[in-house]
Design an enzyme around this catalytic site. Sequence first.
Site, PDB file in Angstrom:
ATOM      1  N   ARG A  21      -0.996   6.635  17.980  1.00  0.00           N
ATOM      2  CA  ARG A  21      -1.603   6.939  16.688  1.00  0.00           C
ATOM      3  C   ARG A  21      -2.317   8.289  16.741  1.00  0.00           C
ATOM      4  NH1 ARG A  21       1.179   3.418  15.430  1.00  0.00           N
ATOM      5  NH2 ARG A  21       0.710   1.458  14.371  1.00  0.00           N
ATOM      6  N   TYR A  47       0.851  -1.209   0.000  1.00  0.00           N
ATOM      7  CA  TYR A  47       0.000   0.000   0.000  1.00  0.00           C
ATOM      8  C   TYR A  47       0.880   1.249   0.000  1.00  0.00           C
ATOM      9  CZ  TYR A  47      -3.535   3.211   2.052  1.00  0.00           C
ATOM     10  OH  TYR A  47      -4.391   4.258   2.341  1.00  0.00           O
TER      11      TYR A  47
HETATM   12  P1  NDP Z   1     -13.158   3.234   1.836  1.00  0.00           P
HETATM   13  O1  NDP Z   1     -12.520   1.905   1.970  1.00  0.00           O
HETATM   14  O2  NDP Z   1     -14.249   3.597   2.755  1.00  0.00           O
HETATM   15  O3  NDP Z   1     -13.713   3.388   0.347  1.00  0.00           O
HETATM   16  C1  NDP Z   1     -12.941   2.980  -0.742  1.00  0.00           C
HETATM   17  C2  NDP Z   1     -13.622   3.484  -1.992  1.00  0.00           C
HETATM   18  O4  NDP Z   1     -12.826   3.115  -3.123  1.00  0.00           O
HETATM   19  C3  NDP Z   1     -15.023   2.884  -2.212  1.00  0.00           C
HETATM   20  O5  NDP Z   1     -15.855   3.881  -2.746  1.00  0.00           O
HETATM   21  C4  NDP Z   1     -14.755   1.791  -3.253  1.00  0.00           C
HETATM   22  O6  NDP Z   1     -15.884   1.525  -4.079  1.00  0.00           O
HETATM   23  C5  NDP Z   1     -13.672   2.474  -4.077  1.00  0.00           C
HETATM   24  N1  NDP Z   1     -12.872   1.517  -4.831  1.00  0.00           N
HETATM   25  C6  NDP Z   1     -12.039   0.547  -4.345  1.00  0.00           C
HETATM   26  N2  NDP Z   1     -11.507  -0.163  -5.357  1.00  0.00           N
HETATM   27  C7  NDP Z   1     -12.008   0.357  -6.505  1.00  0.00           C
HETATM   28  C8  NDP Z   1     -11.858   0.056  -7.888  1.00  0.00           C
HETATM   29  N3  NDP Z   1     -11.053  -0.944  -8.316  1.00  0.00           N
HETATM   30  N4  NDP Z   1     -12.540   0.784  -8.800  1.00  0.00           N
HETATM   31  C9  NDP Z   1     -13.366   1.786  -8.396  1.00  0.00           C
HETATM   32  N5  NDP Z   1     -13.544   2.146  -7.112  1.00  0.00           N
HETATM   33  C10 NDP Z   1     -12.883   1.426  -6.169  1.00  0.00           C
HETATM   34  O7  NDP Z   1     -11.981   4.334   1.862  1.00  0.00           O
HETATM   35  P2  NDP Z   1     -11.898   5.643   2.761  1.00  0.00           P
HETATM   36  O8  NDP Z   1     -13.041   6.532   2.439  1.00  0.00           O
HETATM   37  O9  NDP Z   1     -11.638   5.212   4.156  1.00  0.00           O
HETATM   38  O10 NDP Z   1     -10.524   6.279   2.227  1.00  0.00           O
HETATM   39  C11 NDP Z   1     -10.501   7.350   1.293  1.00  0.00           C
HETATM   40  C12 NDP Z   1      -9.049   7.626   0.920  1.00  0.00           C
HETATM   41  O11 NDP Z   1      -8.302   7.997   2.091  1.00  0.00           O
HETATM   42  C13 NDP Z   1      -8.304   6.419   0.316  1.00  0.00           C
HETATM   43  O12 NDP Z   1      -7.518   6.861  -0.763  1.00  0.00           O
HETATM   44  C14 NDP Z   1      -7.420   5.915   1.440  1.00  0.00           C
HETATM   45  O13 NDP Z   1      -6.248   5.310   0.947  1.00  0.00           O
HETATM   46  C15 NDP Z   1      -7.118   7.213   2.188  1.00  0.00           C
HETATM   47  N6  NDP Z   1      -6.837   7.025   3.598  1.00  0.00           N
HETATM   48  C16 NDP Z   1      -7.749   6.388   4.406  1.00  0.00           C
HETATM   49  C17 NDP Z   1      -7.499   6.236   5.769  1.00  0.00           C
HETATM   50  C18 NDP Z   1      -8.485   5.574   6.675  1.00  0.00           C
HETATM   51  O14 NDP Z   1      -8.179   5.479   7.892  1.00  0.00           O
HETATM   52  N7  NDP Z   1      -9.642   5.124   6.212  1.00  0.00           N
HETATM   53  C19 NDP Z   1      -6.258   6.755   6.363  1.00  0.00           C
HETATM   54  C20 NDP Z   1      -5.396   7.452   5.441  1.00  0.00           C
HETATM   55  C21 NDP Z   1      -5.692   7.556   4.113  1.00  0.00           C
HETATM   56  P3  NDP Z   1     -17.000   0.418  -3.616  1.00  0.00           P
HETATM   57  O15 NDP Z   1     -17.725   1.030  -2.446  1.00  0.00           O
HETATM   58  O16 NDP Z   1     -17.869   0.275  -4.790  1.00  0.00           O
HETATM   59  O17 NDP Z   1     -16.238  -0.823  -3.240  1.00  0.00           O
END
Ligand code: NDP
Length: 307
Positions: free
Chosen positions: A204, A132
């Site tokens: 954290r 990641y």
């Molecule tokens: P979520 O896991 O809640 O949501 C992930 C999203 O990505 C969903 O909408 C999912 O769609 C979509 N997705 C995943 N794979 C694909 C694909 N192959 N094609 C299209 N869409 C895809 O993520 P968060 O809202 O928690 O995170 C948002 C951002 O913040 C991310 O970039 C993450 O790396 C970053 N981040 C998150 C942290 C956390 O603690 N959550 C911490 C630091 C950074 P579907 O619902 O249809 O599966």
Amino acid sequence: MKIIVTGGSGMIGRCLKDIINDDNEWIFLSSKDCDLRILNEVDNLFNKIKPDRIVHLAANVGGLYKNINNPISMFSDNIKINENILEICNKYDIQKGIFCLSTCIFPSNPSKYPMNESMIHESEPHSSNEGYAYSKRMMELQCRNYNKVYNRNYICLIPVNLYGPYDNFNLKDAHVIPGMIHRLYNSKTNNDEFYMYGEGKALRQFLYSYDFAKMIVEILDTYNENKSIICCNDEISINSLTNKLIDIINIDKHNIKKIDKDEGCLKKTSTNSYFTSLFPDFKYTNIDKGLKYTYDWFVNNYDNLRK
Ligand code: NDP
């Protein structure tokens, strides 16, 4: 202006949808609209929508154990998604956008604490989430290159652990707060033992999901530079976090037991001094309040949430 949000069905995408209040046309995408790992699909979608700006949130995301157990897909899904998105944004002349990194991609043994935006590539990330971390580091590199070569304004935000409503509460894949809420809830409901993983010494920083959504909107509206921005809040130990949740959920303390388990990186302290210099009046949600809202949301939405 037409703003496309990838990952619109995820935690931050849904919080963003709840708070936006402007005249722009926002389009929230999920994986059902397009698999962002497939270049042709992304191209066709952008050709149809013709967005002006992007908030790129989509990623294969997960907690410590999902990262440890799936190192290949955590790299390859994210590297494909991010490469495709950047190539297509440039092709359709999207001038400005937000791209999401994470503080967990920072070095595991940095030269100093707190870490700042200039230290992302200083040395290796923690081995528990290498896949990641390297995929996100490469997105930072590519944003910088598109900014340099095509004069774009692709801004990387670097949030700490995010938590709040709409999170993923799956017991295997969740991040620390939603995972712990779900396990504590099960322990309370079944009057069963709750196992704390390790000593809880790891430190954290946590940021409430709606706070991060507000930061995205403010930065997209007003920030025209290219420097990455760390988005974080104060640091607490996992032990102290667990005690806060035990109090909120009202667990019988006799049911709390400790087991040895990998705690990941012991510390990743980063600073929000750059963000604060840009937005000195930003109001953070206090963690006690944020945890209480999140737990109440979890209980009220139990039947339909991701778990
Ligand atoms: P979520 O896991 O809640 O949501 C992930 C999203 O990505 C969903 O909408 C999912 O769609 C979509 N997705 C995943 N794979 C694909 C694909 N192959 N094609 C299209 N869409 C895809 O993520 P968060 O809202 O928690 O995170 C948002 C951002 O913040 C991310 O970039 C993450 O790396 C970053 N981040 C998150 C942290 C956390 O603690 N959550 C911490 C630091 C950074 P579907 O619902 O249809 O599966």
